[in-house]
Design a protein around this motif. Structure first.
Motif, PDB file in Angstrom:
ATOM      1  N   PRO A   1       0.812  -1.221   0.000  1.00 44.24           N
ATOM      2  CA  PRO A   1       0.000   0.000   0.000  1.00 44.24           C
ATOM      3  C   PRO A   1       0.844   1.269   0.000  1.00 44.24           C
ATOM      4  O   PRO A   1       0.451   2.288  -0.568  1.00 44.24           O
ATOM      5  CB  PRO A   1      -0.815  -0.127   1.294  1.00 44.24           C
ATOM      6  CG  PRO A   1      -0.854  -1.600   1.566  1.00 44.24           C
ATOM      7  CD  PRO A   1       0.462  -2.130   1.097  1.00 44.24           C
ATOM      8  N   GLU A   2       2.022   1.206   0.626  1.00 40.94           N
ATOM      9  CA  GLU A   2       2.875   2.392   0.690  1.00 40.94           C
ATOM     10  C   GLU A   2       3.438   2.781  -0.677  1.00 40.94           C
ATOM     11  O   GLU A   2       3.926   3.915  -0.855  1.00 40.94           O
ATOM     12  CB  GLU A   2       4.034   2.152   1.667  1.00 40.94           C
ATOM     13  CG  GLU A   2       5.061   1.118   1.223  1.00 40.94           C
ATOM     14  CD  GLU A   2       4.620  -0.329   1.463  1.00 40.94           C
ATOM     15  OE1 GLU A   2       5.434  -1.242   1.185  1.00 40.94           O
ATOM     16  OE2 GLU A   2       3.477  -0.534   1.905  1.00 40.94           O
ATOM     17  N   ASP A   3       3.375   1.861  -1.645  1.00 37.17           N
ATOM     18  CA  ASP A   3       3.890   2.148  -2.989  1.00 37.17           C
ATOM     19  C   ASP A   3       2.836   2.768  -3.899  1.00 37.17           C
ATOM     20  O   ASP A   3       3.133   3.126  -5.039  1.00 37.17           O
ATOM     21  CB  ASP A   3       4.396   0.856  -3.646  1.00 37.17           C
ATOM     22  CG  ASP A   3       5.549   0.235  -2.889  1.00 37.17           C
ATOM     23  OD1 ASP A   3       6.519   0.952  -2.640  1.00 37.17           O
ATOM     24  OD2 ASP A   3       5.464  -0.960  -2.542  1.00 37.17           O
ATOM     25  N   ARG A   4       1.616   2.883  -3.425  1.00 29.38           N
ATOM     26  CA  ARG A   4       0.542   3.388  -4.260  1.00 29.38           C
ATOM     27  C   ARG A   4       0.828   4.828  -4.700  1.00 29.38           C
ATOM     28  O   ARG A   4       1.262   5.664  -3.912  1.00 29.38           O
ATOM     29  CB  ARG A   4      -0.780   3.335  -3.501  1.00 29.38           C
ATOM     30  CG  ARG A   4      -2.012   3.602  -4.369  1.00 29.38           C
ATOM     31  CD  ARG A   4      -3.262   3.667  -3.494  1.00 29.38           C
ATOM     32  NE  ARG A   4      -3.471   2.419  -2.784  1.00 29.38           N
ATOM     33  CZ  ARG A   4      -4.128   1.378  -3.281  1.00 29.38           C
ATOM     34  NH1 ARG A   4      -4.633   1.439  -4.482  1.00 29.38           N
ATOM     35  NH2 ARG A   4      -4.287   0.285  -2.567  1.00 29.38           N
ATOM     36  N   LEU A   5       0.597   5.099  -5.998  1.00 25.19           N
ATOM     37  CA  LEU A   5       0.854   6.421  -6.549  1.00 25.19           C
ATOM     38  C   LEU A   5      -0.458   7.156  -6.807  1.00 25.19           C
ATOM     39  O   LEU A   5      -1.488   6.543  -7.050  1.00 25.19           O
ATOM     40  CB  LEU A   5       1.616   6.307  -7.876  1.00 25.19           C
ATOM     41  CG  LEU A   5       2.988   5.626  -7.868  1.00 25.19           C
ATOM     42  CD1 LEU A   5       3.531   5.561  -9.279  1.00 25.19           C
ATOM     43  CD2 LEU A   5       3.952   6.364  -6.950  1.00 25.19           C
ATOM     44  N   ASP A   6      -0.361   8.453  -6.804  1.00 21.38           N
ATOM     45  CA  ASP A   6      -1.514   9.265  -7.189  1.00 21.38           C
ATOM     46  C   ASP A   6      -1.428   9.521  -8.691  1.00 21.38           C
ATOM     47  O   ASP A   6      -1.328  10.661  -9.155  1.00 21.38           O
ATOM     48  CB  ASP A   6      -1.515  10.578  -6.414  1.00 21.38           C
ATOM     49  CG  ASP A   6      -2.779  11.391  -6.682  1.00 21.38           C
ATOM     50  OD1 ASP A   6      -3.772  10.789  -7.152  1.00 21.38           O
ATOM     51  OD2 ASP A   6      -2.763  12.611  -6.435  1.00 21.38           O
ATOM     52  N   ALA A   7      -1.443   8.421  -9.438  1.00 20.16           N
ATOM     53  CA  ALA A   7      -1.307   8.503 -10.899  1.00 20.16           C
ATOM     54  C   ALA A   7      -1.897   7.236 -11.504  1.00 20.16           C
ATOM     55  O   ALA A   7      -1.843   6.164 -10.898  1.00 20.16           O
ATOM     56  CB  ALA A   7       0.164   8.643 -11.303  1.00 20.16           C
ATOM     57  N   PRO A   8      -2.473   7.334 -12.697  1.00 16.21           N
ATOM     58  CA  PRO A   8      -3.038   6.149 -13.335  1.00 16.21           C
ATOM     59  C   PRO A   8      -1.956   5.331 -14.048  1.00 16.21           C
ATOM     60  O   PRO A   8      -0.927   5.869 -14.469  1.00 16.21           O
ATOM     61  CB  PRO A   8      -4.016   6.735 -14.357  1.00 16.21           C
ATOM     62  CG  PRO A   8      -3.403   8.051 -14.728  1.00 16.21           C
ATOM     63  CD  PRO A   8      -2.742   8.559 -13.473  1.00 16.21           C
ATOM     64  N   CYS A   9      -2.196   4.048 -14.166  1.00 15.97           N
ATOM     65  CA  CYS A   9      -1.298   3.180 -14.919  1.00 15.97           C
ATOM     66  C   CYS A   9      -1.267   3.653 -16.373  1.00 15.97           C
ATOM     67  O   CYS A   9      -2.312   3.900 -16.984  1.00 15.97           O
ATOM     68  CB  CYS A   9      -1.785   1.733 -14.848  1.00 15.97           C
ATOM     69  SG  CYS A   9      -0.886   0.583 -15.925  1.00 15.97           S
ATOM     70  N   ALA A  10      -0.073   3.776 -16.934  1.00 14.76           N
ATOM     71  CA  ALA A  10       0.074   4.265 -18.307  1.00 14.76           C
ATOM     72  C   ALA A  10      -0.520   3.311 -19.330  1.00 14.76           C
ATOM     73  O   ALA A  10      -0.797   3.727 -20.463  1.00 14.76           O
ATOM     74  CB  ALA A  10       1.554   4.495 -18.617  1.00 14.76           C
TER      75      ALA A  10
ATOM     76  N   CYS B   1      -3.229   0.608 -18.548  1.00 12.66           N
ATOM     77  CA  CYS B   1      -4.643   0.239 -18.391  1.00 12.66           C
ATOM     78  C   CYS B   1      -5.485   1.320 -17.741  1.00 12.66           C
ATOM     79  O   CYS B   1      -6.718   1.210 -17.728  1.00 12.66           O
ATOM     80  CB  CYS B   1      -4.764  -1.061 -17.593  1.00 12.66           C
ATOM     81  SG  CYS B   1      -4.329  -0.893 -15.842  1.00 12.66           S
ATOM     82  N   GLY B   2      -4.857   2.349 -17.166  1.00 15.78           N
ATOM     83  CA  GLY B   2      -5.605   3.438 -16.557  1.00 15.78           C
ATOM     84  C   GLY B   2      -6.007   3.205 -15.120  1.00 15.78           C
ATOM     85  O   GLY B   2      -6.525   4.114 -14.468  1.00 15.78           O
ATOM     86  N   ARG B   3      -5.764   2.003 -14.604  1.00 15.55           N
ATOM     87  CA  ARG B   3      -6.074   1.764 -13.194  1.00 15.55           C
ATOM     88  C   ARG B   3      -5.016   2.428 -12.311  1.00 15.55           C
ATOM     89  O   ARG B   3      -4.003   2.911 -12.799  1.00 15.55           O
ATOM     90  CB  ARG B   3      -6.132   0.255 -12.914  1.00 15.55           C
ATOM     91  CG  ARG B   3      -7.268  -0.448 -13.642  1.00 15.55           C
ATOM     92  CD  ARG B   3      -7.311  -1.939 -13.343  1.00 15.55           C
ATOM     93  NE  ARG B   3      -6.110  -2.625 -13.843  1.00 15.55           N
ATOM     94  CZ  ARG B   3      -5.918  -3.932 -13.746  1.00 15.55           C
ATOM     95  NH1 ARG B   3      -6.835  -4.690 -13.153  1.00 15.55           N
ATOM     96  NH2 ARG B   3      -4.818  -4.486 -14.225  1.00 15.55           N
ATOM     97  N   GLU B   4      -5.235   2.428 -11.025  1.00 10.92           N
ATOM     98  CA  GLU B   4      -4.314   3.101 -10.121  1.00 10.92           C
ATOM     99  C   GLU B   4      -2.949   2.421 -10.153  1.00 10.92           C
ATOM    100  O   GLU B   4      -2.842   1.203 -10.014  1.00 10.92           O
ATOM    101  CB  GLU B   4      -4.877   3.087  -8.697  1.00 10.92           C
ATOM    102  CG  GLU B   4      -4.149   4.039  -7.764  1.00 10.92           C
ATOM    103  CD  GLU B   4      -4.887   4.218  -6.451  1.00 10.92           C
ATOM    104  OE1 GLU B   4      -4.694   5.255  -5.801  1.00 10.92           O
ATOM    105  OE2 GLU B   4      -5.641   3.311  -6.077  1.00 10.92           O
ATOM    106  N   ALA B   5      -1.901   3.218 -10.354  1.00  4.59           N
ATOM    107  CA  ALA B   5      -0.550   2.675 -10.434  1.00  4.59           C
ATOM    108  C   ALA B   5       0.026   2.492  -9.038  1.00  4.59           C
ATOM    109  O   ALA B   5      -0.380   3.167  -8.089  1.00  4.59           O
ATOM    110  CB  ALA B   5       0.334   3.599 -11.258  1.00  4.59           C
ATOM    111  N   TYR B   6       1.007   1.586  -8.954  1.00  2.61           N
ATOM    112  CA  TYR B   6       1.625   1.316  -7.663  1.00  2.61           C
ATOM    113  C   TYR B   6       3.040   1.861  -7.535  1.00  2.61           C
ATOM    114  O   TYR B   6       3.483   2.170  -6.446  1.00  2.61           O
ATOM    115  CB  TYR B   6       1.624  -0.195  -7.386  1.00  2.61           C
ATOM    116  CG  TYR B   6       0.421  -0.630  -6.580  1.00  2.61           C
ATOM    117  CD1 TYR B   6       0.476  -0.663  -5.192  1.00  2.61           C
ATOM    118  CD2 TYR B   6      -0.770  -0.939  -7.199  1.00  2.61           C
ATOM    119  CE1 TYR B   6      -0.631  -1.022  -4.440  1.00  2.61           C
ATOM    120  CE2 TYR B   6      -1.885  -1.313  -6.462  1.00  2.61           C
ATOM    121  CZ  TYR B   6      -1.811  -1.348  -5.089  1.00  2.61           C
ATOM    122  OH  TYR B   6      -2.909  -1.709  -4.345  1.00  2.61           O
ATOM    123  N   THR B   7       3.750   1.958  -8.640  1.00  2.19           N
ATOM    124  CA  THR B   7       5.108   2.494  -8.539  1.00  2.19           C
ATOM    125  C   THR B   7       5.580   2.924  -9.914  1.00  2.19           C
ATOM    126  O   THR B   7       4.880   2.747 -10.912  1.00  2.19           O
ATOM    127  CB  THR B   7       6.076   1.465  -7.922  1.00  2.19           C
ATOM    128  OG1 THR B   7       7.306   2.109  -7.588  1.00  2.19           O
ATOM    129  CG2 THR B   7       6.346   0.319  -8.885  1.00  2.19           C
TER     130      THR B   7
END
Length: 473
Positions: free
Chosen positions: A109-118, A120-126
């Protein structure tokens, strides 16, 4: 793993061919038909399996040693990664394993980014860069990303697909070679077969010193297409890439859907397979086997398949002083190729076949090779086919015609196909083929010595000279 992670640890297909191949490779390793059938547990299991494949190299000294397949591949796929650091020789086996597992570890959870996956558009993790994204920019190149970004944001399933795509590829000669298509069923089958081959290859050292045959990659696609049991509904792409530090490269070729489906259809029946073998025999040169050249032309210049088939028949006629027997095996395939691949309209194909009957009727009145030679010479790219028809149209009016035959040798519609259409050369090649077939059906055989037939051979060479020039490029 929380329920949220269970939901997020699912694979979705994106517009990226590499991600798609990787997704189907994950599915194949999990023994499911489609990536959407991957459960989070199966996904986690397969990612751990891929990590273990890398960990298994921890005791390997050289990539060429047994068990060094993935170490050797890593220099081309994942340069400067934890599997091949510059100080690898100084690391202990445990240090190598720890580094690899850290690299491939699932994010928290600490790796979660405030950015979408380039992808698929889902929430990116790093953030990720060249080490994990083939042909991507290094995370050190900050000028390639937005302010505050340390690379490309990806979710864990999408980066796992990028880790998996090599399993769905052929890895040799410092390149990853993969087949992609937007036909998911075809992609699933071909990727599954590639996974099997890669896993067998990984049980050995990285192959070295094996020189592939001409156009081996295109030929592999041709074999995959012909082995497929269902209709192919989309083009098939051949992708060849390297992500190494020495040379980043990507080359793509596309096999159009019509030619891919046509090649597949040549296995529908015994007659079609026999015709296919006859067609392959017309495509080769001294340097390149027929099927390999057929594969290359199917990708690059499909119209040349017809050109070389006709050129081969003309060479056979000049060498043997008789019409080749394989003409009747070739006929159904040549006609279907013109219709399905070269998209020639059915009624226009029938017009050319009817014109060929009239031309053959004129040529068959004389068993000397000269009139046939003149027709072939006129049909070369430097020949005067228009003048030949102008002369023969007079003969058509003066001499007795078959019952029911049109009074005009070359109607306006046929003239436009041969001289004004964008594909006039292909129509002319089809005409030559159809004339040879019609002469064979009528039982005509040229009566002449080998010396006399030499002129036919020269005419045939003139007709195919442009093709030979293209073949050597």
């Amino acid at each position: 793993m929380t329920d949220t992670r269970q939901t997020e640890w699912s694979v979705v297909l994106t517009p990226s061919p590499l991600q798609r191949v990787g997704a189907f490779a994950l599915a194949a390793m999990a023994e499911v038909e489609h990536p959407e059938q991957l459960t989070p547990a199966a996904f986690t299991f397969v990612v751990e399996r891929m990590t273990n494949d890398l960990v298994a190299t921890r005791k390997v000294i050289k990539a060429a040693d047994p068990g060094g397949f993935w170490l050797g591949a890593s220099y081309m796929l994942w340069p400067n990664s934890k599997i091949n650091p510059t100080n690898r020789g100084k690391q202990s086996h445990q240090q190598r394993e720890d580094a690899i597992r850290e690299w491939r570890a699932a994010p928290g959870p600490e790796d979660r980014l405030d950015a979408p996956c380039a992808y698929c558009g889902r929430e990116a993790y790093t953030w990720f860069g060249k080490v994990d994204i083939p042909l991507g920019a290094s995370v050190a190149h900050r000028n390639t990303t937005a302010r505050g970004h340390q690379g490309t944001p990806l979710c864990y399933p999408c980066v796992a697909c990028l880790w998996a795509f090599p399993y769905g590829s052929t890895l040799s000669g410092g390149r990853a070679v993969l087949i992609h298509s937007w036909d998911d069923d075809f992609l699933a089958e071909t990727t599954g077969q590639a996974v099997d081959r890669t896993e067998r290859a990984a049980s050995l050292a990285m192959p070295k010193g094996v020189k592939p045959g001409p156009y081996a990659r295109e030929l592999a696609v041709l074999h995959a297409v012909r082995a497929y049991g269902r209709r192919i509904t989309a083009p098939v792409e051949l992708m060849v890439l390297s992500n190494s530090n020495k040379e980043q490269s990507l080359a793509t070729q596309e096999l159009g859907q019509p030619v891919a489906e046509w090649l597949r259809s040549t296995r529908r029946s015994g007659d079609a397979q026999a015709g296919y073998k006859a067609l392959v025999a017309t495509q080769g040169t001294k340097q390149v086997p027929g099927e390999a050249f057929l594969a290359k032309r199917a990708f690059a210049r499909p119209s040349q398949v017809l050109d070389f088939a006709v050129g081969h028949l003309l060479t056979q006629i000049s060498a043997t002083v008789r019409l080749p027997s394989e003409i009747h095996l070739l006929s159904p395939l040549i006609v279907s190729y013109c219709r399905e691949v070269l998209t020639m309209d059915d009624k226009d194909v029938e017009r050319i076949k009817a014109l060929a009957q009239r031309v053959a009727g004129l040529l068959s009145k004389d068993d000397r090779p000269g009139p046939f030679r003149d027709f072939i010479r006129a049909n070369s790219k430097g020949g005067n086919l228009h003048g030949w028809f102008r002369t023969k149209s007079v003969d058509w009016l003066l001499y007795p015609r078959p019952e029911g035959a049109t009074p005009t040798l070359l109607p306006v519609q046929d003239y436009r196909l041969l001289f004004e259409d964008d594909r006039s050369w292909s129509w002319r090649r089809l005409l030559v083929f159809a004339v040879i077939e019609a002469l064979g059906t009528a039982g005509w055989e040229p009566k002449g010595s080998k010396e006399e037939m030499q002129e036919v051979e020269e005419a045939a060479q003139a007709a195919g000279a442009d093709n030979e020039e293209e073949a050597t490029r």
